[in-house]
Motif scaffolding. Structure first.
Motif, PDB file in Angstrom:
ATOM      1  N   LEU A 175      29.137  22.446  11.691  1.00 23.43           N
ATOM      2  CA  LEU A 175      28.273  23.454  11.087  1.00 23.43           C
ATOM      3  C   LEU A 175      27.594  22.904   9.831  1.00 23.43           C
ATOM      4  N   TYR A 176      28.373  22.310   8.912  1.00 20.97           N
ATOM      5  CA  TYR A 176      27.794  21.874   7.647  1.00 20.97           C
ATOM      6  C   TYR A 176      26.907  20.646   7.818  1.00 20.97           C
ATOM      7  N   ALA A 177      27.194  19.820   8.806  1.00 20.68           N
ATOM      8  CA  ALA A 177      26.287  18.709   9.087  1.00 20.68           C
ATOM      9  C   ALA A 177      24.939  19.242   9.564  1.00 20.68           C
ATOM     10  N   GLY A 178      24.975  20.278  10.415  1.00 17.90           N
ATOM     11  CA  GLY A 178      23.734  20.891  10.879  1.00 17.90           C
ATOM     12  C   GLY A 178      22.995  21.611   9.767  1.00 17.90           C
ATOM     13  N   LEU A 179      23.744  22.273   8.891  1.00 21.22           N
ATOM     14  CA  LEU A 179      23.109  22.965   7.765  1.00 21.22           C
ATOM     15  C   LEU A 179      22.456  21.969   6.814  1.00 21.22           C
ATOM     16  N   ALA A 180      23.105  20.822   6.601  1.00 24.00           N
ATOM     17  CA  ALA A 180      22.516  19.801   5.725  1.00 24.00           C
ATOM     18  C   ALA A 180      21.170  19.343   6.267  1.00 24.00           C
ATOM     19  N   GLU A 181      21.079  19.199   7.582  1.00 23.70           N
ATOM     20  CA  GLU A 181      19.798  18.808   8.194  1.00 23.70           C
ATOM     21  C   GLU A 181      18.753  19.905   7.989  1.00 23.70           C
ATOM     22  N   ALA A 182      19.173  21.161   8.179  1.00 17.87           N
ATOM     23  CA  ALA A 182      18.235  22.275   8.001  1.00 17.87           C
ATOM     24  C   ALA A 182      17.770  22.371   6.555  1.00 17.87           C
ATOM     25  N   VAL A 230      26.691  17.116  -1.977  1.00 14.69           N
ATOM     26  CA  VAL A 230      25.466  17.902  -2.156  1.00 14.69           C
ATOM     27  C   VAL A 230      25.726  19.230  -2.862  1.00 14.69           C
ATOM     28  N   ALA A 231      26.966  19.724  -2.798  1.00 16.41           N
ATOM     29  CA  ALA A 231      27.253  21.048  -3.354  1.00 16.41           C
ATOM     30  C   ALA A 231      27.667  21.012  -4.820  1.00 16.41           C
ATOM     31  N   VAL A 232      28.235  19.905  -5.271  1.00 17.25           N
ATOM     32  CA  VAL A 232      28.713  19.809  -6.654  1.00 17.25           C
ATOM     33  C   VAL A 232      27.668  19.068  -7.490  1.00 17.25           C
ATOM     34  N   PRO A 233      27.051  19.727  -8.456  1.00 15.30           N
ATOM     35  CA  PRO A 233      26.002  19.058  -9.248  1.00 15.30           C
ATOM     36  C   PRO A 233      26.591  18.034 -10.206  1.00 15.30           C
ATOM     37  N   TRP A 277      35.191  24.322  -4.221  1.00 14.26           N
ATOM     38  CA  TRP A 277      34.673  24.164  -2.870  1.00 14.26           C
ATOM     39  C   TRP A 277      35.757  23.762  -1.884  1.00 14.26           C
ATOM     40  N   ARG A 278      36.740  23.003  -2.335  1.00 17.73           N
ATOM     41  CA  ARG A 278      37.842  22.666  -1.431  1.00 17.73           C
ATOM     42  C   ARG A 278      38.620  23.915  -1.029  1.00 17.73           C
ATOM     43  N   GLY A 279      38.657  24.894  -1.931  1.00 17.65           N
ATOM     44  CA  GLY A 279      39.285  26.166  -1.587  1.00 17.65           C
ATOM     45  C   GLY A 279      38.415  27.027  -0.686  1.00 17.65           C
ATOM     46  N   TRP A 280      37.110  26.800  -0.740  1.00 14.12           N
ATOM     47  CA  TRP A 280      36.173  27.564   0.088  1.00 14.12           C
ATOM     48  C   TRP A 280      36.147  27.031   1.516  1.00 14.12           C
ATOM     49  N   LEU A 281      36.151  25.714   1.671  1.00 15.61           N
ATOM     50  CA  LEU A 281      36.042  25.092   2.983  1.00 15.61           C
ATOM     51  C   LEU A 281      37.324  25.271   3.789  1.00 15.61           C
ATOM     52  N   PRO A 282      37.225  25.230   5.114  1.00 17.17           N
ATOM     53  CA  PRO A 282      38.433  25.341   5.951  1.00 17.17           C
ATOM     54  C   PRO A 282      39.420  24.218   5.628  1.00 17.17           C
ATOM     55  N   PRO A 283      40.713  24.494   5.573  1.00 17.36           N
ATOM     56  CA  PRO A 283      41.699  23.487   5.163  1.00 17.36           C
ATOM     57  C   PRO A 283      41.779  22.289   6.104  1.00 17.36           C
ATOM     58  N   ARG A 284      41.444  22.470   7.371  1.00 14.40           N
ATOM     59  CA  ARG A 284      41.559  21.358   8.325  1.00 14.40           C
ATOM     60  C   ARG A 284      40.231  20.648   8.570  1.00 14.40           C
ATOM     61  N   MET A 285      39.280  20.879   7.713  1.00 19.89           N
ATOM     62  CA  MET A 285      38.001  20.197   7.850  1.00 19.89           C
ATOM     63  C   MET A 285      38.199  18.709   7.565  1.00 19.89           C
ATOM     64  N   PRO A 286      37.659  17.810   8.408  1.00 20.06           N
ATOM     65  CA  PRO A 286      37.867  16.365   8.203  1.00 20.06           C
ATOM     66  C   PRO A 286      37.441  15.910   6.805  1.00 20.06           C
ATOM     67  N   ALA A 287      38.181  14.949   6.269  1.00 12.04           N
ATOM     68  CA  ALA A 287      37.944  14.487   4.893  1.00 12.04           C
ATOM     69  C   ALA A 287      36.528  13.948   4.710  1.00 12.04           C
ATOM     70  N   ARG A 288      36.019  13.240   5.708  1.00  8.80           N
ATOM     71  CA  ARG A 288      34.682  12.671   5.560  1.00  8.80           C
ATOM     72  C   ARG A 288      33.632  13.775   5.470  1.00  8.80           C
ATOM     73  N   ALA A 289      33.790  14.819   6.288  1.00 11.45           N
ATOM     74  CA  ALA A 289      32.840  15.929   6.257  1.00 11.45           C
ATOM     75  C   ALA A 289      32.947  16.692   4.940  1.00 11.45           C
ATOM     76  N   THR A 290      34.175  16.847   4.432  1.00  5.57           N
ATOM     77  CA  THR A 290      34.367  17.520   3.145  1.00  5.57           C
ATOM     78  C   THR A 290      33.694  16.734   2.022  1.00  5.57           C
ATOM     79  N   ALA A 291      33.875  15.409   2.022  1.00  4.22           N
ATOM     80  CA  ALA A 291      33.272  14.576   0.985  1.00  4.22           C
ATOM     81  C   ALA A 291      31.743  14.649   1.047  1.00  4.22           C
ATOM     82  N   ALA A 292      31.179  14.674   2.251  1.00  5.64           N
ATOM     83  CA  ALA A 292      29.724  14.760   2.396  1.00  5.64           C
ATOM     84  C   ALA A 292      29.205  16.084   1.857  1.00  5.64           C
TER      85      ALA A 292
END
Length: 314
Positions: A213-220, A163-166, A144-159
């Motif tokens: 985007l991913y914060a909004g998707l998590a809410e949805a 939810v994405a890693v079982p 998932w770290r390879g999937w997400l944008p490289p400059r995505m903030p660390a806190r958003a990546t951790a959040a």
């Protein structure tokens, strides 16, 4: 002399009173854990009642499988209700929890091999051999770290990773072990072309936009969860509105009919991770249990709701 003989015991007498061996008493004495009351004229150790109490305490602590350094710290604390004992017990409980988890995974893996057709055993052994015990989620997290944008903030990546890693269950069934092994193989296999495909929205939104985007998707996804649990057919509503709003924010657009039609086209053309989410659902759900919504199943439900909304308003 009789009083002295009653108060002070030889190493053999202390061992007999404690129900231990002379070798055990000598070992703890040599380690400095048993106080000597005196020495005989011939230089032999003599012990008093405090040594008997100390020996009983040591044997109780060792019976709980506490290592000798921890026993020494507890004895130095001089209070069995003190912090040293609490820390030692808490640490040993953590170790036992990890050991039990490892044993449960090994038991489920052995059952998996035993119960599968002989022709499939080599493949299953290959899959199981690539997974550590207890299992690690490092492979899916790297994926998932390879999937997400490289400059995505660390806190958003951790959040997102949360939810994405079982998380593998502590007491899995064989089917869950197999699903996790397949998930591990999928996420650690080399990507075609050496790089993971990414949604077009990542390029448009950039790292910080993707965080929004991913914060909004998590809410949805959270809003869609109850509908999936009750097996409701996809339909427009609050969850879909939150879903579209997340993408509209990432694209710097507004939620209009035209945008909804364009979004459906873009989502249909983007890379899919259906197999990942299928395996994730299997890892999280014991056989016969009701599947819990995953980001993948929630996204499928919301895409179907978007298609239905676009058809209704065409």
């Amino acid at each position: 002399m009789s009083t002295s003989r009653e108060l002070f015991w030889s190493i053999g007498e202390l061992a007999e009173r404690a129900g231990a061996t002379v070798k055990t008493v000598r070992f703890y004495s040599d380690q400095g854990l048993l106080p000597e009351a005196s020495r005989s004229g011939g230089g032999h150790r003599r012990y008093g009642p405090e040594a008997l109490e100390r020996l009983r305490l040591i044997r109780s602590l060792r019976g709980l499988d506490l290592p000798l350094p921890e026993v020494r710290r507890i004895l130095e604390d001089e209070d069995t209700s003190g912090r040293a004992l609490e820390d030692a017990v808490a640490g040993r409980l953590r170790e036992l929890g990890s050991e039990l988890r490892t044993l449960r995974w090994r038991e489920a893996a052995l059952k998996l091999v035993r119960e599968c057709p002989p022709a499939e055993r080599a493949e299953r052994l290959r899959l199981l051999g690539a997974v550590s015990t207890p299992p690690s989620t490092a492979g899916p997290a790297r994926f998932w770290r390879g999937w997400l944008p490289p400059r995505m903030p660390a806190r958003a990546t951790a959040a997102f990773l949360e939810v994405a890693v079982p998380q593998p269950p502590d007491a899995p069934e064989p089917e869950q072990v197999l699903a996790f092994a397949r998930l591990h193989a999928m996420t650690t296999a080399p990507c075609p072309g050496g790089r993971q495909p990414q949604p077009e929205v990542h390029r448009v939104a950039g790292g910080r936009g993707a965080a929004v985007l991913y914060a909004g998707l998590a809410e949805a996804y959270e809003l869609a969860g109850p509908h999936l649990r009750e097996a409701r057919a996809p339909y427009p509503g609050e969850a879909l509105d939150a879903y579209v709003a997340a993408y509209a924010s990432a694209y710097g657009s507004r939620d209009t009919r035209e945008f909804r039609r364009l979004l459906a086209t873009r989502l249909a053309a983007g890379p899919r991770l259906d197999r990942y989410w299928e395996l994730t659902a299997l890892v999280l759900t014991p056989p016969g249990g009701r599947p819990e919504p995953t980001p993948g199943s929630s996204d499928d439900w919301l895409r179907a709701a978007l298609e239905r909304d676009n058809v209704a308003t065409a």
